[in-house]
Design an enzyme around this catalytic site. Structure first.
Site, PDB file in Angstrom:
ATOM      1  N   GLU B 190       0.825  -1.197   0.000  1.00  0.00           N
ATOM      2  CA  GLU B 190       0.000   0.000   0.000  1.00  0.00           C
ATOM      3  C   GLU B 190       0.866   1.257   0.000  1.00  0.00           C
ATOM      4  O   GLU B 190       2.069   1.195   0.250  1.00  0.00           O
ATOM      5  CB  GLU B 190      -0.918  -0.018   1.225  1.00  0.00           C
ATOM      6  CG  GLU B 190      -1.930  -1.157   1.097  1.00  0.00           C
ATOM      7  CD  GLU B 190      -2.835  -1.246   2.303  1.00  0.00           C
ATOM      8  OE1 GLU B 190      -3.411  -0.206   2.670  1.00  0.00           O
ATOM      9  OE2 GLU B 190      -2.965  -2.348   2.856  1.00  0.00           O
ATOM     10  N   LYS B 205      -1.792 -11.925  12.448  1.00  0.00           N
ATOM     11  CA  LYS B 205      -1.981 -13.308  11.987  1.00  0.00           C
ATOM     12  C   LYS B 205      -1.380 -14.298  12.983  1.00  0.00           C
ATOM     13  O   LYS B 205      -1.958 -15.342  13.260  1.00  0.00           O
ATOM     14  CB  LYS B 205      -1.356 -13.479  10.598  1.00  0.00           C
ATOM     15  CG  LYS B 205      -2.112 -12.689   9.525  1.00  0.00           C
ATOM     16  CD  LYS B 205      -1.328 -12.621   8.221  1.00  0.00           C
ATOM     17  CE  LYS B 205      -2.090 -11.849   7.149  1.00  0.00           C
ATOM     18  NZ  LYS B 205      -1.236 -11.554   5.976  1.00  0.00           N
ATOM     19  N   GLY B 302      -4.600 -11.839  -2.557  1.00  0.00           N
ATOM     20  CA  GLY B 302      -5.117 -11.817  -3.918  1.00  0.00           C
ATOM     21  C   GLY B 302      -6.597 -12.112  -3.949  1.00  0.00           C
ATOM     22  O   GLY B 302      -7.123 -12.783  -3.057  1.00  0.00           O
TER      23      GLY B 302
END
Lengths: 429, 429
Positions: B190, B205, B302
């Site tokens: 980003e 995570k 993705g």
């Protein structure tokens, strides 16, 4: 916490692994399943055999009826292997309303349809995670995790014995026979290694994975099979020069409702993750149309890894996550899909000849190949103009048929002594 | 086949991926779920925004109430990301008796306990496979496949952006800033890359994976975090000389009920499978006490890979495999487990200094290290007796504390100009 009684059929390698896991991880298993699991009966051939694990004599039995007729036993874990007895016992257990967990690839590859039908009739659960690739949870992956995908390819190293042998030949440079002997000494290969070395074991596993992935019953007779007995250290060295590593791959692909199914030693690009799977490890690459490439890597055999899959299945039954109707993927509503004859499969090929290295011989070979639509990518030979020299080359994508026709003519050339190897290359495209 | 109506919150990258998969794989999904899935509403910020995908205007809404108040909608798929709105909408949807699928790592890492409690109260299902590592089904792996194991370690490459940057730096030799720019151009990073580059994303995570694996609520504030901004090409080259590749690893280990939790750039032995995970790929290695080492490798981000996980969760809800009581692993009955302060963690270390290469300087350094129980395995330096030369060395296992104390003294040596890098080594034992 409620108690649940289970029985184990067979107390060999995997059976003792299951026993150890249930004991060692008792607390975790209880928490996750909400049950205390008690092994009440273990079916063995010889009750008085000396064992590493001490089990009270009340638990051991040599009579299957003691298990089938015991209504308190809710789950039967089949680990005796082979086909006739194993299949019969599982059917009888289901008829007696017991859930089944099995590690038996032979029975699943051949009679899954029949067995799953009975499971449905009797409203019992039938789990078989351990039947393919031991500790790698490939069945659940296909059946539950990748449900959003149309699976296009499965390519795996699913036989630990042959992977051990090929790894040793590649890394240590020893011969097939030396590596096989080492594998036998370590307990990785059986006295009669046919099932592993000639690719039968991989065929059973591929039949199961392909049936699930493509939603069609795959007949193992339709799977092209070639073992690793003829792989020589010369081939491994030549492959390395071309940038490849030789692995026994189980390959299933679907394109336009047609299936390619084959088990054979394959040249894998040495930079590919599958080329770097060594020793007894297994790895399976799945290509789904949404997830892309997904690879699972782990131990494909052994008491605890396979036991991990078996006990995982027992816990799934206790959680009762899956209704019998969900597990019928191999049973009903199957599409028929044509299996392409292996002669029609397109592959790049690796070919090694023995030639008398005289002027013009390479030209003659290339001409014959060219006439049959086979074009050469790369050639390796020792430039020493000797008689009986090795010549290895790799081709662009060709059908096996065109390769065979070409080689029949090449064999007749004056300075070609013999065709030593014909191996497929997997380019992962 | 019955119809089921679902709503999607957010129609960015993953949202359109989900839309495409539901359309493209409609037939397979219907067969596997026994439902025809209809997306009735999609929550967007700007209804009139130009989109690559044509969606009828009746489906798009900018008002969450249109979804919450529509009783025909059974499943809400949260893909707006961020925290406040996402969390509020999920809670409101559950209160309206809708099942939830989310890809939101931030919300799960922080408020899973609260959310799962509400799911239980309302008797709805709550799935979040896509919140960690995109297409890799790691949540199901831990929650359902490895239930027979006591999980001892999880070590993963779980951030695709940093793995892309490090791969580019390693393989193409470009600088961190060039690689970051490339990642931004390709849409992998980003405009403000902080969350990825400084390790926050990996921390979320890891918190989720560790909570599930160890059955304890992991507070992300307890996770040691270090990003990759300071990794230089010199470090990558020095690491290579020692036989290592630098990767951003998320590491969770349990030993004797104590947890080690850390995210940092790490030297990984170049022969280890994790060292060969390149580009935006993710991979997670799990060590279970039964299964041994198991690795999953695939696309961690993705539209389609993440969509694969989201749609897989939708299908799981429709199959109704899992009862709400099964998904409470993050919620109830949790053991408290102490997190070891990162200063106490034992690691091998890689250290690079800038020195004036005069006689005796290495001896002085080694003496200080030795006095603090740190011993050197290997040293690399250009033997050129220059001023301002790099000196890199790796140590045996030491605590960070001893390394810090040593380096404070080393810094004071006359011929030591600066301490350039201190990185941990993972030896996978």
């Amino acid at each position: 916490v409620e108690k649940v009684k289970i029985a184990i059929l067979g107390f060999g390698n995997v059976g003792t692994g299951v026993w150890k896991i249930l004991k060692e991880n008792k607390k975790e298993i209880m928490k996750r399943s909400n049950y205390e699991i008690e092994v009440t009966k273990i079916l063995v051939k010889h009750i008085d055999k000396r064992r590493d694990i001490t089990v009270s004599n009340e638990i051991l039995t040599d009579n299957i009826d003691d298990i089938i007729n015991d209504e308190s036993i809710k789950i039967v874990v089949e680990l005796i292997g082979g086909k006739d007895d194993a299949k019969e016992y599982m059917i009888r257990a289901m008829r007696a309303k017991k859930h089944i967990v099995t590690a038996n690839k032979l029975v699943i590859a051949n009679w899954s349809k029949e067995l799953f039908k009975i499971a449905e009739q009797e409203n019992v659960l039938f789990y078989y995670e351990a039947s393919v690739a031991g500790g790698i949870p490939i069945i659940r992956e296909i059946n539950e995790s990748l449900t959003a995908n149309r699976i296009e390819q499965i390519i795996g190293i699913v036989n630990g014995t042959t992977n051990y042998i090929l790894s040793k030949m590649t890394i240590d440079g020893i011969s097939f026979h030396e590596a096989l002997k080492e594998a036998q000494e370590k307990g990785y290969a059986e006295a009669d290694p046919t099932s592993d070395v000639d690719g039968f074991d991989a065929v059973y596993k591929l039949a199961i994975m392909a049936s699930l992935s493509f939603g069609t019953k795959v007949d193992q007779a339709c799977i092209y099979r070639e073992g690793i007995r003829n792989i020589s250290n010369i081939d491994i060295a030549c492959a390395k020069k071309f940038g490849y590593t030789i692995k026994l791959l189980a390959i299933a692909k679907e394109e336009n409702h047609k299936l390619e199914l084959r088990v054979h030693p394959t040249l894998v690009p040495s930079t590919h993750p599958l080329a770097n799977v060594n020793d007894v490890f297994n790895a399976i690459l799945i290509k789904g149309n949404a997830v892309g490439e997904l690879m699972l890597y782990g131990k494909g055999a052994g008491d605890l890894p396979t036991g991990s899959a078996v006990v995982g299945d027992i816990i799934s039954i206790l959680r009762n996550n899956v209704k019998p109707s969900d597990i019928s993927d191999l049973n009903d509503d199957l599409d028929f899909k044509e299996v392409i004859n292996s002669e029609e499969n397109q592959s790049e090929f690796y070919i090694r000849l023995n030639i008398n290295d005289k002027a013009g011989v390479l030209g003659d070979i290339a001409t014959i190949l060219g006439k049959n639509d086979v074009s050469i990518i790369s050639v390796t030979k020792d430039v020493n103009h000797q008689a009986k020299a090795p010549l290895a080359f790799i081709t662009h994508k060709s059908s096996e048929k065109n390769i065979t026709i070409s080689l029949e003519k090449i064999k007749l050339l004056e300075n070609v002594n013999s065709i030593e190897s014909i191996l497929r290359i997997e380019s992962f495209d």
